[in-house]
Design a protein around this motif. Structure first.
Motif, mmCIF file in Angstrom:
data_model
loop_
_atom_site.group_PDB
_atom_site.id
_atom_site.type_symbol
_atom_site.label_atom_id
_atom_site.label_comp_id
_atom_site.label_asym_id
_atom_site.label_seq_id
_atom_site.Cartn_x
_atom_site.Cartn_y
_atom_site.Cartn_z
ATOM 1 N N PHE A 47 28.661 -8.077 21.672
ATOM 2 C CA PHE A 47 27.718 -9.057 22.029
ATOM 3 C C PHE A 47 27.865 -9.595 23.397
ATOM 4 O O PHE A 47 28.677 -10.139 23.743
ATOM 5 C CB PHE A 47 27.695 -10.367 21.052
ATOM 6 C CG PHE A 47 27.560 -9.704 19.733
ATOM 7 C CD1 PHE A 47 26.139 -9.950 19.306
ATOM 8 C CD2 PHE A 47 28.357 -9.634 18.843
ATOM 9 C CE1 PHE A 47 25.797 -9.869 17.935
ATOM 10 C CE2 PHE A 47 28.120 -9.203 17.626
ATOM 11 C CZ PHE A 47 26.875 -9.434 16.925
ATOM 12 N N ARG A 74 28.301 -15.092 22.647
ATOM 13 C CA ARG A 74 28.262 -14.765 24.394
ATOM 14 C C ARG A 74 29.476 -15.720 25.269
ATOM 15 O O ARG A 74 28.849 -16.038 26.216
ATOM 16 C CB ARG A 74 26.927 -14.681 25.090
ATOM 17 C CG ARG A 74 26.242 -13.397 24.726
ATOM 18 C CD ARG A 74 24.821 -13.637 24.896
ATOM 19 N NE ARG A 74 24.079 -13.900 23.709
ATOM 20 C CZ ARG A 74 24.032 -12.566 22.546
ATOM 21 N NH1 ARG A 74 24.550 -11.476 22.872
ATOM 22 N NH2 ARG A 74 23.245 -13.017 21.404
ATOM 23 N N TYR A 184 15.542 -15.609 24.636
ATOM 24 C CA TYR A 184 15.002 -14.858 23.493
ATOM 25 C C TYR A 184 16.055 -14.944 22.325
ATOM 26 O O TYR A 184 17.237 -15.223 22.272
ATOM 27 C CB TYR A 184 15.220 -13.250 23.776
ATOM 28 C CG TYR A 184 14.209 -12.639 24.378
ATOM 29 C CD1 TYR A 184 13.069 -12.120 24.124
ATOM 30 C CD2 TYR A 184 14.065 -12.678 26.112
ATOM 31 C CE1 TYR A 184 11.996 -11.406 24.765
ATOM 32 C CE2 TYR A 184 13.109 -12.253 26.702
ATOM 33 C CZ TYR A 184 11.982 -11.573 26.082
ATOM 34 O OH TYR A 184 10.940 -11.219 26.784
ATOM 35 N N LEU A 186 17.219 -13.118 19.660
ATOM 36 C CA LEU A 186 17.242 -11.502 19.473
ATOM 37 C C LEU A 186 16.154 -10.925 20.336
ATOM 38 O O LEU A 186 16.051 -11.131 21.520
ATOM 39 C CB LEU A 186 17.422 -11.063 18.139
ATOM 40 C CG LEU A 186 18.062 -9.750 17.860
ATOM 41 C CD1 LEU A 186 18.569 -9.585 16.498
ATOM 42 C CD2 LEU A 186 17.024 -8.558 18.143
ATOM 43 N N SER A 187 15.020 -10.836 19.710
ATOM 44 C CA SER A 187 13.840 -10.173 20.367
ATOM 45 C C SER A 187 12.746 -11.091 20.422
ATOM 46 O O SER A 187 11.649 -10.796 21.033
ATOM 47 C CB SER A 187 13.463 -8.676 19.727
ATOM 48 O OG SER A 187 12.703 -9.011 18.439
ATOM 49 N N ARG A 247 19.741 -13.639 29.064
ATOM 50 C CA ARG A 247 20.455 -12.618 28.674
ATOM 51 C C ARG A 247 20.052 -11.245 29.225
ATOM 52 O O ARG A 247 19.133 -10.671 28.891
ATOM 53 C CB ARG A 247 20.255 -12.665 27.100
ATOM 54 C CG ARG A 247 21.254 -11.247 26.396
ATOM 55 C CD ARG A 247 21.367 -11.643 25.004
ATOM 56 N NE ARG A 247 20.284 -11.951 24.074
ATOM 57 C CZ ARG A 247 19.054 -11.189 23.706
ATOM 58 N NH1 ARG A 247 19.224 -9.905 24.155
ATOM 59 N NH2 ARG A 247 18.034 -11.830 22.859
ATOM 60 N N HIS A 251 20.765 -8.129 22.276
ATOM 61 C CA HIS A 251 21.567 -9.410 21.494
ATOM 62 C C HIS A 251 22.780 -8.706 21.078
ATOM 63 O O HIS A 251 23.848 -9.358 21.194
ATOM 64 C CB HIS A 251 20.676 -9.551 20.312
ATOM 65 C CG HIS A 251 21.435 -10.169 19.103
ATOM 66 N ND1 HIS A 251 21.446 -11.492 19.225
ATOM 67 C CD2 HIS A 251 22.205 -9.935 17.984
ATOM 68 C CE1 HIS A 251 22.186 -11.904 18.342
ATOM 69 N NE2 HIS A 251 22.587 -10.927 17.410
ATOM 70 N N GLU A 252 22.986 -7.310 20.684
ATOM 71 C CA GLU A 252 24.181 -6.787 20.738
ATOM 72 C C GLU A 252 23.444 -5.389 21.273
ATOM 73 O O GLU A 252 22.553 -5.013 21.428
ATOM 74 C CB GLU A 252 24.901 -6.686 19.295
ATOM 75 C CG GLU A 252 23.814 -6.570 18.053
ATOM 76 C CD GLU A 252 23.683 -5.040 17.892
ATOM 77 O OE1 GLU A 252 24.465 -4.133 18.036
ATOM 78 O OE2 GLU A 252 22.732 -4.662 17.411
ATOM 79 N N SER A 255 21.106 -3.123 20.029
ATOM 80 C CA SER A 255 19.372 -3.423 19.876
ATOM 81 C C SER A 255 18.722 -3.104 21.405
ATOM 82 O O SER A 255 17.489 -3.004 21.230
ATOM 83 C CB SER A 255 19.259 -5.018 19.620
ATOM 84 O OG SER A 255 19.964 -5.635 20.786
ATOM 85 N N THR A 257 17.210 -3.731 25.162
ATOM 86 C CA THR A 257 16.341 -4.739 25.846
ATOM 87 C C THR A 257 15.069 -4.229 26.300
ATOM 88 O O THR A 257 14.159 -4.752 26.849
ATOM 89 C CB THR A 257 16.884 -5.139 27.225
ATOM 90 O OG1 THR A 257 17.122 -4.171 28.004
ATOM 91 C CG2 THR A 257 18.232 -5.712 27.153
#
Length: 662
Positions: A47, A74, A184, A186-187, A247, A251-252, A255, A257
């Motif tokens: 992450f 993070r 965000y 995640l998304s 970020r 997210h990790e 995933s 961007t």
């Protein structure tokens, strides 16, 4: 958005500026190395906090080393700034034996009391409430300290965010809630997460102070948190801080961007916290290219050397004995008999009150928390008069924030306190379920801390209280390793088991049947004493059958055995987790017939597990099928006629006759 970082307005000395730079560069260099190792398959997941390092580093540098921090995914900068040995960090990420969780959990899902860090669980919000508990401990101990909990813009939508801040506000707790607003969840972009302009705007709704800071400006973060922490130590209160950041990676890593517009990534790249600060120090002549090169060379060497140590370390050897042993904090109960001979007639409810009062006297670090338990004495009047004897600091009315209060109990435990949380009714425990099964129950197995918490659960039906004040929900927790469950049926055990539960440094769910509160009484010792957790009680002895039960059903079983003139071993389990296999085994071998009864609904109840165990281990001793009885598989109804049909009493009679005649 502006690229101007406004470093020039801060007047820190050069040593501070350089130390901040070193603390900022180190996690960035570690991350860059980890991303390489991830691609090589040498670590399993990552992450990334690239672009957000200034928040973790600046805020951690602003605190004293013995002040607790509650980081998230993070926040590598928290761990490096607190100087955790890198080889142990690297071992943690590789799942090695020498990692902080011994391979049992990953990435930053761990804590270390030595470094005053309490790591996250995947549910994100609960650590805010645990920070409340640490802050409460500071306040009770009159320590001039502050706790700091990170949360994200996405997690600000969780109920725990509201509960934790609300409790901290009501109790004036010395805690900083730091929101890393990186755009965000995640998304999911922020415009799909909340409707306020900024998250700091929420502070006014709780009646607390709020600040917003440029989360990419290391000096701005350090300056703000330093000033807040210094003031909060003198004037305890919660503060909400929103750090605006971004970020730069997924997210990790898996995933990606792709959901982020490229122009947004480009714009934020110009605000990189590391390169901007480095350029500022170069421009000011505080650092030179040679100094920067030497700093990075040193860190590179440190990283490589510690990686070699971590890679050479072994993975955990699977040991069933070791894994089971680490589920609970090590504790060997010593049974305490009453020292004085005096006894008194006490109702079930009085025995519970007696135990709480004597435990409060025995443990000055015991804190009671629950709705209406202070001046009002609780809805069942169990803590009536406690405020006058022990004061409101230790007998605390709580907001209707069950989850936050259980989390606060966990935080108190981290600081060496004991906590008792009263669920006004056992039914309301659903609101705290996550904290109990994912935090309290797992914390020792994951990283060695303990949850010295008792949760009192007024439970059960037969009081025409309907579906939401009558449930028997002990089976929900029976399936959760790390918890202990006790369920007394009589005043003697009610007092002795509650005292024992409070003594035990592990989390204990203490079920107390509401119908028994004022319907039964007995002569019990006035003095403090304990009963063994994990040991059943043989209420009566006989040869025709074994009846295994607990709670109110013990009294129904006694009544029916007398009416039907059946000779039976009647076993009161008393403790449901761990349950007493030895006593059950000995009785089943003797009688050969078994009836297991509980007030909980039949399907999936505790009786099913006991029945399965007997079938597997004692089958050759059985002279009849194992029989079970419980309440109907419906919610608990309100009207008396429906509730009587729901409860197992009448069906118990039928089963006992059937089993005798088999």
């Amino acid at each position: 958005m502006t690229n101007l970082m406004n470093y020039h307005k801060y007047s820190f000395d050069n040593d501070t500026l350089i130390n901040l730079y070193k603390a900022l560069v180190k996690p960035r260099m570690i991350e860059e190395k980890m991303l390489i190792l991830l691609r090589q398959g040498r670590i399993s997941k990552w992450f990334s906090g690239i672009g957000q390092e200034a928040i973790a580093v600046g805020s951690t540098m602003a605190l004293e080393n013995d002040e607790f921090i509650f980081p998230l995914h993070r926040n590598l900068g928290v761990f490096t700034t607190r100087n955790l040995p890198l080889h142990r960090l690297f071992a943690q990420w590789q799942g090695k034996e020498n990692g902080y969780t011994k391979g049992r959990d990953r990435s930053f899902h761990f804590g270390t009391l030595e470094h005053h860090i309490v790591g996250m669980i995947s549910h994100l919000g609960p650590q805010m409430s645990v920070a409340d508990g640490v802050a409460l401990a500071h306040k009770l101990s009159k320590e001039k300290k502050v706790a700091l909990a990170y949360t994200g813009d996405g997690a600000s939508s969780e109920g725990e965010f509201h509960e934790a801040i609300n409790v901290a506000a009501v109790w004036d707790l010395p805690v900083i809630f730091l929101i890393e607003n990186n755009g965000y969840g995640l998304s999911t972009p922020n415009n799909e997460q909340y409707r306020c302009d900024y998250l700091v705007d929420k502070a006014v709704g709780y009646g607390i102070e709020g600040h917003q800071v440029d989360g990419n400006n290391i000096l701005a973060v350090y300056d703000l948190i330093s000033k807040l922490a210094k003031d909060i130590r003198k004037n305890p209160r919660p503060v909400l801080v929103e750090a605006i950041t971004f970020r730069m990676r997924g997210h990790e890593e898996a995933s990606g961007t792709k959901y982020v517009p490229q122009e947004l990534l480009d714009a934020w790249a110009t605000k990189d916290p590391v390169s901007n600060y480095e350029n500022y120090l170069l421009e000011q002549g505080i650092l030179s290219e040679t100094m920067i090169h030497e700093i990075k060379r040193h860190f590179k060497q440190e990283i490589e050397e510690n990686l070699e140590i971590a890679f050479a370390e072994p993975y955990p050897t699977a040991s069933e004995e070791k894994e089971l042993a680490d589920v609970y904090f090590p504790y060997q109960q010593e049974i305490i008999p009453p020292q004085a001979p005096s006894i008194s007639q006490k109702r079930f409810v009085d025995a519970i009150s007696d135990a709480l009062r004597q435990s409060m006297q025995k443990y000055p670090n015991l804190v009671l928390m629950g709705q209406d338990i202070a001046e009002y004495g609780g809805v069942f009047k169990i803590t009536e008069g406690f405020v006058q004897e022990f004061g409101k600091e230790r007998v605390r009315n709580t907001p209707l924030c069950e989850s936050a209060i259980v989390g606060a109990a966990m935080g108190l435990s981290l600081k060496g306190y004991k906590a008792m949380v009263e669920m006004q009714f056992a039914d309301f425990v659903t609101c705290a379920f996550n904290q109990i099964v994912n935090y309290l129950a797992k914390v020792h197995y994951r990283w060695g801390a303990n949850a010295d918490v008792v949760i009192r659960m007024p439970t059960g039906a037969n009081t025409t209280a309907g579906p939401f004040h009558s449930q028997s929900n002990e089976a929900w927790f029976f399936h959760t390793p790390g918890l202990k469950i006790v369920y007394p049926s009589n005043p003697y055990d009610a007092k002795g088991l509650l005292n024992a539960a409070i003594e035990d440094p592990n989390p204990v769910m203490y079920f107390e049947h509401k119908y028994l509160y004022r319907s039964i009484s007995d002569e019990i010792p006035d003095d403090y004493y304990t009963c063994p957790i994990g040991k059943a009680k043989l209420i009566s002895e006989g040869n025709e059958m074994t009846i295994i039960t607990y709670g109110l059903c013990v009294h129904w079983a006694k009544q029916l055995l007398e009416e039907l003139n059946i000779s039976a071993d009647l076993i009161d389990l008393r403790t449901l987790l761990p349950w007493d296999k030895d006593t059950v085994s000995e009785s089943v071998k003797k009688t050969g017939k078994v009836l297991i009864v509980h007030e909980d609904t039949l399907t999936g109840g505790i009786g099913a597990e006991i029945s399965a165990w007997i079938s597997e281990h004692l089958f050759k001793y059985l002279d009849a099928p194992i029989m079970r009885e419980g309440s109907l598989d419906t919610p608990v109804p309100f009207t008396r006629t429906l509730e009587e049909q729901f409860l197992p009493f009448k069906r118990m009679r039928t089963k006992m006759i059937e089993l005798r005649n088999f």
